[in-house]
Design a protein around this motif. Structure first.
Motif, PDB file in Angstrom:
ATOM      1  N   PHE A 293       0.804  -1.176  -0.008  1.00 53.53           N
ATOM      2  CA  PHE A 293      -0.007   0.094   0.112  1.00 53.53           C
ATOM      3  C   PHE A 293       0.765   1.372  -0.102  1.00 53.53           C
ATOM      4  O   PHE A 293       0.381   2.145  -0.613  1.00 53.53           O
ATOM      5  N   GLN A 294       1.923   1.033   0.385  1.00 54.06           N
ATOM      6  CA  GLN A 294       3.003   2.171   0.341  1.00 54.06           C
ATOM      7  C   GLN A 294       3.433   2.575  -1.103  1.00 54.06           C
ATOM      8  O   GLN A 294       3.461   3.604  -1.415  1.00 54.06           O
ATOM      9  N   ALA A 295       3.774   1.474  -1.849  1.00 48.65           N
ATOM     10  CA  ALA A 295       3.924   1.498  -3.134  1.00 48.65           C
ATOM     11  C   ALA A 295       3.021   1.987  -3.871  1.00 48.65           C
ATOM     12  O   ALA A 295       3.084   2.788  -4.899  1.00 48.65           O
ATOM     13  N   VAL A 296       1.594   1.405  -3.671  1.00 49.14           N
ATOM     14  CA  VAL A 296       0.693   1.941  -4.424  1.00 49.14           C
ATOM     15  C   VAL A 296       0.373   3.465  -4.455  1.00 49.14           C
ATOM     16  O   VAL A 296       0.195   4.169  -5.489  1.00 49.14           O
ATOM     17  N   PHE A 297       0.470   4.040  -3.304  1.00 48.95           N
ATOM     18  CA  PHE A 297       0.561   5.510  -3.178  1.00 48.95           C
ATOM     19  C   PHE A 297       1.748   6.450  -3.715  1.00 48.95           C
ATOM     20  O   PHE A 297       1.686   7.263  -4.458  1.00 48.95           O
ATOM     21  N   ALA A 298       3.008   5.582  -3.403  1.00 54.31           N
ATOM     22  CA  ALA A 298       4.222   6.533  -3.959  1.00 54.31           C
ATOM     23  C   ALA A 298       4.321   6.475  -5.416  1.00 54.31           C
ATOM     24  O   ALA A 298       4.711   7.269  -5.973  1.00 54.31           O
ATOM     25  N   TRP A 299       4.112   5.157  -5.904  1.00 53.29           N
ATOM     26  CA  TRP A 299       4.348   4.905  -7.303  1.00 53.29           C
ATOM     27  C   TRP A 299       3.414   5.523  -8.420  1.00 53.29           C
ATOM     28  O   TRP A 299       3.597   5.867  -9.179  1.00 53.29           O
ATOM     29  N   ALA A 300       2.186   5.405  -7.874  1.00 50.34           N
ATOM     30  CA  ALA A 300       1.220   5.676  -8.733  1.00 50.34           C
ATOM     31  C   ALA A 300       0.587   7.219  -8.632  1.00 50.34           C
ATOM     32  O   ALA A 300       0.081   7.579  -9.639  1.00 50.34           O
TER      33      ALA A 300
ATOM     34  N   THR B 267       6.233  12.106   4.996  1.00 55.06           N
ATOM     35  CA  THR B 267       6.599  10.977   5.283  1.00 55.06           C
ATOM     36  C   THR B 267       6.785  10.744   6.902  1.00 55.06           C
ATOM     37  O   THR B 267       6.857  11.488   7.542  1.00 55.06           O
ATOM     38  N   VAL B 268       6.699   9.572   7.496  1.00 56.30           N
ATOM     39  CA  VAL B 268       6.699   9.214   8.859  1.00 56.30           C
ATOM     40  C   VAL B 268       8.191   8.399   9.022  1.00 56.30           C
ATOM     41  O   VAL B 268       8.283   7.430   8.154  1.00 56.30           O
ATOM     42  N   LEU B 269       8.851   8.740   9.879  1.00 58.33           N
ATOM     43  CA  LEU B 269      10.246   7.795  10.223  1.00 58.33           C
ATOM     44  C   LEU B 269      11.004   8.157   9.065  1.00 58.33           C
ATOM     45  O   LEU B 269      11.915   7.283   8.916  1.00 58.33           O
ATOM     46  N   GLY B 270      10.706   9.149   8.032  1.00 60.85           N
ATOM     47  CA  GLY B 270      11.794   9.069   7.013  1.00 60.85           C
ATOM     48  C   GLY B 270      11.240   8.292   5.751  1.00 60.85           C
ATOM     49  O   GLY B 270      11.898   8.677   4.629  1.00 60.85           O
ATOM     50  N   VAL B 271      10.585   7.322   5.935  1.00 59.19           N
ATOM     51  CA  VAL B 271      10.309   6.235   4.866  1.00 59.19           C
ATOM     52  C   VAL B 271       8.923   6.045   4.481  1.00 59.19           C
ATOM     53  O   VAL B 271       8.486   5.634   3.399  1.00 59.19           O
TER      54      VAL B 271
ATOM     55  N   GLY C 226      -0.051   6.586   2.434  1.00 61.05           N
ATOM     56  CA  GLY C 226      -0.129   5.160   2.337  1.00 61.05           C
ATOM     57  C   GLY C 226      -0.336   4.424   3.549  1.00 61.05           C
ATOM     58  O   GLY C 226      -1.227   3.532   3.532  1.00 61.05           O
ATOM     59  N   LEU C 227       0.091   5.046   4.636  1.00 59.60           N
ATOM     60  CA  LEU C 227      -0.360   4.232   6.191  1.00 59.60           C
ATOM     61  C   LEU C 227      -1.840   4.363   6.293  1.00 59.60           C
ATOM     62  O   LEU C 227      -2.470   3.291   6.618  1.00 59.60           O
ATOM     63  N   VAL C 228      -2.512   5.527   5.858  1.00 61.43           N
ATOM     64  CA  VAL C 228      -3.854   5.673   6.140  1.00 61.43           C
ATOM     65  C   VAL C 228      -4.447   4.611   5.225  1.00 61.43           C
ATOM     66  O   VAL C 228      -5.681   4.001   5.616  1.00 61.43           O
ATOM     67  N   LEU C 229      -4.159   4.599   3.991  1.00 61.40           N
ATOM     68  CA  LEU C 229      -4.756   3.395   3.077  1.00 61.40           C
ATOM     69  C   LEU C 229      -4.570   1.927   3.476  1.00 61.40           C
ATOM     70  O   LEU C 229      -5.467   1.259   3.584  1.00 61.40           O
ATOM     71  N   PHE C 230      -3.220   1.742   4.108  1.00 59.72           N
ATOM     72  CA  PHE C 230      -3.182   0.245   4.725  1.00 59.72           C
ATOM     73  C   PHE C 230      -4.176   0.055   5.888  1.00 59.72           C
ATOM     74  O   PHE C 230      -4.727  -0.771   6.064  1.00 59.72           O
ATOM     75  N   ALA C 231      -4.260   1.278   6.599  1.00 58.14           N
ATOM     76  CA  ALA C 231      -5.447   1.100   7.969  1.00 58.14           C
ATOM     77  C   ALA C 231      -6.829   1.012   7.502  1.00 58.14           C
ATOM     78  O   ALA C 231      -7.271   0.145   8.134  1.00 58.14           O
ATOM     79  N   LEU C 232      -7.204   1.335   6.265  1.00 54.29           N
ATOM     80  CA  LEU C 232      -8.380   1.201   5.907  1.00 54.29           C
ATOM     81  C   LEU C 232      -8.773  -0.254   5.296  1.00 54.29           C
ATOM     82  O   LEU C 232      -9.816  -0.853   5.653  1.00 54.29           O
ATOM     83  N   TYR C 233      -7.427  -0.742   4.496  1.00 57.23           N
ATOM     84  CA  TYR C 233      -7.951  -2.038   4.155  1.00 57.23           C
ATOM     85  C   TYR C 233      -7.417  -3.222   5.430  1.00 57.23           C
ATOM     86  O   TYR C 233      -8.350  -3.934   5.400  1.00 57.23           O
ATOM     87  N   PHE C 234      -6.791  -2.557   6.347  1.00 58.20           N
ATOM     88  CA  PHE C 234      -6.778  -3.674   7.571  1.00 58.20           C
ATOM     89  C   PHE C 234      -7.955  -3.469   8.248  1.00 58.20           C
ATOM     90  O   PHE C 234      -8.400  -4.790   8.930  1.00 58.20           O
ATOM     91  N   LEU C 235      -8.505  -2.214   8.272  1.00 57.42           N
ATOM     92  CA  LEU C 235     -10.043  -2.250   9.016  1.00 57.42           C
ATOM     93  C   LEU C 235     -10.878  -3.150   8.431  1.00 57.42           C
ATOM     94  O   LEU C 235     -11.736  -3.776   8.994  1.00 57.42           O
ATOM     95  N   GLY C 236     -10.867  -3.231   7.036  1.00 62.48           N
ATOM     96  CA  GLY C 236     -11.970  -4.086   6.078  1.00 62.48           C
ATOM     97  C   GLY C 236     -11.487  -5.678   6.659  1.00 62.48           C
ATOM     98  O   GLY C 236     -12.631  -6.510   6.853  1.00 62.48           O
ATOM     99  N   LEU C 237     -10.236  -5.998   6.826  1.00 64.02           N
ATOM    100  CA  LEU C 237      -9.935  -7.327   7.035  1.00 64.02           C
ATOM    101  C   LEU C 237     -10.346  -7.695   8.545  1.00 64.02           C
ATOM    102  O   LEU C 237     -10.895  -8.767   8.761  1.00 64.02           O
TER     103      LEU C 237
END
Length: 711
Positions: A303-310, A453-457, A462-473
């Motif tokens: 999910f980091q890659a989805v946001f960063a690359w796209a 960015t958080v923690l420099g990387v 992307g973290l929020v997007l990951f959180a939404l997918y994790f919330l669905g799971l």
């Protein structure tokens, strides 16, 4: 009259490389559909048997059947295979069969081959994964294997395309030359002669083993009517046939006869085992602690890659679409046609194509995990958790597939043999965040989450997007646990899975997967979005009676001293409010106001019941119609950011409203196609209605809580 193409069936065990071979042979000349009469997905495509320099080119139709270990089915997917292979009048009945076998586990794979061959079908054995066999100190010799089996045996590498020319040649020879029937590996008439002869005579059959399948599988054969099934039951009673005992003896006999064949064909140096690097990886990825952490880390990277690359291609597409709409408005004469083309059609198309980069990246990364063999490890480690929630490891496949689309994901639940676990999986799979939600997530996240960015990387968006997918799971697993208290379990559950070795991804296969996914989104979802965008433009451009005109005159009179652009913006807004769409939005506004939504968002909510991704296209259309003419070149994101709340005068899409919408779409059952497939899979409206009610209640309650807490 057009000559009918020869049909070739592609059959094999799961993870034997069947899908890779299918993609190598057919390339992009393939399509998906359903087998006639059932909702099981069928992949078919054409491939050429000869090359142009060899003479005439013959195209044949290749049909990719569901992966099976044996012709005796344990799930709805597996039943399809025998419903076709046992019925010569079926439209997909093959002229020849390619059986794909994993050379690293040859004896077990040959069990299926012997069953197919005993049905009397012309067969080619394709030996795949020879490189894996060599890494396990096994060398397979195809010549003695072909001599002992009596069929063409071809060495291939389905991932690289090696050996495909020989495979085409073998298939061509099968089609061109009629071969004598092979001796049975297992002849049921040796012990059940009277029963087999009676079935053959009654059903005009010539093959002993096919007659046995009529005896054993007649209840699942869709092509047999009830009287013909009853007659077979009478034959079973008459001859005292014990199916369980007979099938056990059949399996033992086949393995006993295969053992010396395999020993002659396979040379083993030392002790055959999985490659050492596979074992080392599995110590981490199957570990009860590190396995889960690795899975979470891989999802986070995706999910980091989805946001960063796209992000860059998305911005280019968004800006390009906005510029094209603005240029078109200027270039064409003003009028209804101009507005329909720009505010309706082009705005709707722009709401589709902007999300192609993210969908492409997401599916590419998921395909890499599947190609590598990692997904099987996910099923194993998740089985431990899922059993406590009423599911099992096989539920992982539909849940992960739900990230793409709930419709095919629900169809894959047929591989779950336990009806209780299958129903639970069907009921919770739509809670997984599908690709239709991705456009909504990205546009709203971009509005309220800063690009930092958080923690420099780690990208914060992307973290929020990951959180939404994790919330669905988490919601899917939690719902399964709660529903398990209300649904009665009637069967004992078990989970068996063959663990494939790790492999380097085949990039052409990944490319085909991405192409199919993007095409499906653009063509299927895009048609819905564009059609609804045009309908919405009509509903938002016209209203009942002369109320729109009266409101426009009132605004112009009241704001006669204002600047022309301010006046036009107010006119556009009031015309939208008094349109058919505006009246409908006002009607439902009281119900959604506690969530922080206005009537414009209400229009988008209702329209997205057709498909969730319609939300963004609807908002693009509404704000194109209700916006200032000077803002024609604004992107969709800029229009949402510029929208004002008429009650407060501040931004409409505050963090409270945006996060409320995000949570609402995580849980909401807003997909008519999903409800339709659940109806088909459960054979009634009871479970689809229960699913609709509990998911919408969950969505409303969660969105209400988020808005009230944040506002």
């Amino acid at each position: 009259m057009k000559q009918k193409k020869n049909r070739i069936a592609l059959v094999g065990n799961p993870n034997a490389g069947k899908s890779s071979l299918f993609n190598q042979l057919t390339g992009l000349r393939q399509k998906t559909g359903n087998f006639p009469g059932v909702t099981v997905e069928k992949k078919s495509g054409t491939f050429r048997l000869t090359t142009p320099d060899q003479g005439a080119v013959q195209e044949v139709l290749l049909i990719d059947f569901p992966g099976i270990y044996s012709i005796y089915p344990k799930s709805a997917d597996e039943q399809v295979v025998m419903n076709v292979l046992a019925n010569p009048s079926h439209p997909d009945y093959p002229d020849a069969v390619i059986v794909v076998a994993d050379a690293s586990n040859l004896q077990r794979n040959l069990l299926l081959f012997t069953e197919i061959a005993d049905l009397g079908l012309p067969t080619v054995l394709a030996l795949n994964m020879l490189d894996i066999a060599r890494s396990m100190n096994q060398e397979v010799n195809a010549v003695p294997l072909a001599m002992q089996l009596g069929v063409p045996v071809v060495k291939i590498n389905a991932r690289t395309g090696e050996g495909l020319a020989h495979l085409r040649q073998a298939v061509q020879q099968l089609l061109d030359h009629e071969k004598a029937a092979l001796p049975y590996f297992f002849d049921p008439s040796e012990t059940q002669a009277a029963l087999i002869e009676e079935v053959k005579e009654s059903y005009q059959l010539t093959n002993n083993y096919l007659a046995l399948q009529y005896v054993c599988q007649h209840d699942s054969f869709a092509f047999l009517d009830q009287p013909r099934r009853a007659r077979l039951d009478a034959f079973i009673d008459k001859h005292g046939f014990d199916q369980t005992d007979f099938l056990a003896r059949e399996t033992i006999t086949r393995y006993e006869r295969l053992k010396p064949i395999v020993e002659k064909a396979v040379k083993v140096d030392g002790f055959g085992a999985q490659p050492r690097w596979t074992q080392r990886l599995d110590r981490v990825l199957l570990h009860p602690v590190w396995g889960y952490l690795s899975f979470m880390l891989i999802l986070l990277v995706i999910f980091q890659a989805v946001f960063a690359w796209a992000q860059y291609p998305m911005d280019w597409i968004d800006a390009g679409t906005a510029s094209l709409i603005g240029w078109t408005k200027e270039a064409l004469p003003a009028g209804v046609l101009n507005e329909l083309l720009t505010d309706g059609l082009m705005a709707g198309i722009g709401g589709v194509i902007i999300f192609i980069p993210q969908i492409a990246f997401l599916f590419a990364l998921v395909a890499l995990l599947e190609e590598s063999g990692y997904m099987a490890r996910v099923m194993v480690i998740m089985d431990r958790m899922m059993r406590r929630l009423g599911l099992n490891g096989r539920s992982v496949v539909p849940l992960i597939s739900g990230v793409a689309c709930a419709v095919p994901a629900i169809m894959t639940t047929r591989s779950i043999t336990n009806s209780y676990e299958r129903l639970l999986t069907i009921l919770v799979t739509p809670l997984m965040s599908c690709s239709a939600r991705l456009p909504i997530y990205t546009i709203l996240i971009a509005l309220v989450v800063p690009e930092q960015t958080v923690l420099g990387v780690l990208n914060l968006q992307g973290l929020v997007l990951f959180a939404l997918y994790f919330l669905g799971l988490a919601a899917a697993l939690g719902s399964a646990w709660l529903l398990s208290f209300f649904i009665k379990r009637k069967e004992t559950s078990y989970f068996m899975l063959e663990m494939p070795t790790y492999k380097l991804p085949r990039w052409s296969h990944v490319g085909i997967t991405v192409y199919d996914s993007v095409r499906s989104f653009v063509v299927e979802a895009g048609r819905i979005i564009v059609a609804i965008s045009i309908v919405l433009w009509v509903l938002a451009s016209y209203g009942p009676g002369d109320r729109m005109e009266a409101a426009e005159e009132s605004v112009r009179a009241r704001m006669a001293q204002e600047a022309p652009d301010v006046q036009e913006a107010a006119v556009s807004s009031v015309r939208l409010e008094y349109s058919y769409a505006g009246h409908f939005g006002r009607f439902i506004e009281p119900a959604i106001r506690p969530l922080g939504y206005d009537w414009k968002i209400g229009i988008a909510l209702i329209s997205s019941f057709a498909a969730r991704e319609v939300f963004v296209g609807t908002m693009a259309t509404i704000y194109s119609i209700g916006g200032d003419a000077s803002e024609d070149a604004m992107t969709v994101k800029e229009r949402l950011r510029a929208e004002r709340n008429p009650r407060t005068g501040g931004p409409m899409y505050t963090p409270a409203v945006s996060y409320s919408l995000l949570v609402f779409y995580v849980f909401a059952m807003m997909c008519m196609s999903t409800l339709a497939i659940v109806y088909r899979e459960t054979r009634g409206w009871k479970w689809p209605l229960i699913q609709l009610v509990y998911m919408m209640a969950l969505a409303y309650g969660a969105a209400f809580a988020v808005y009230q807490l944040m506002s």
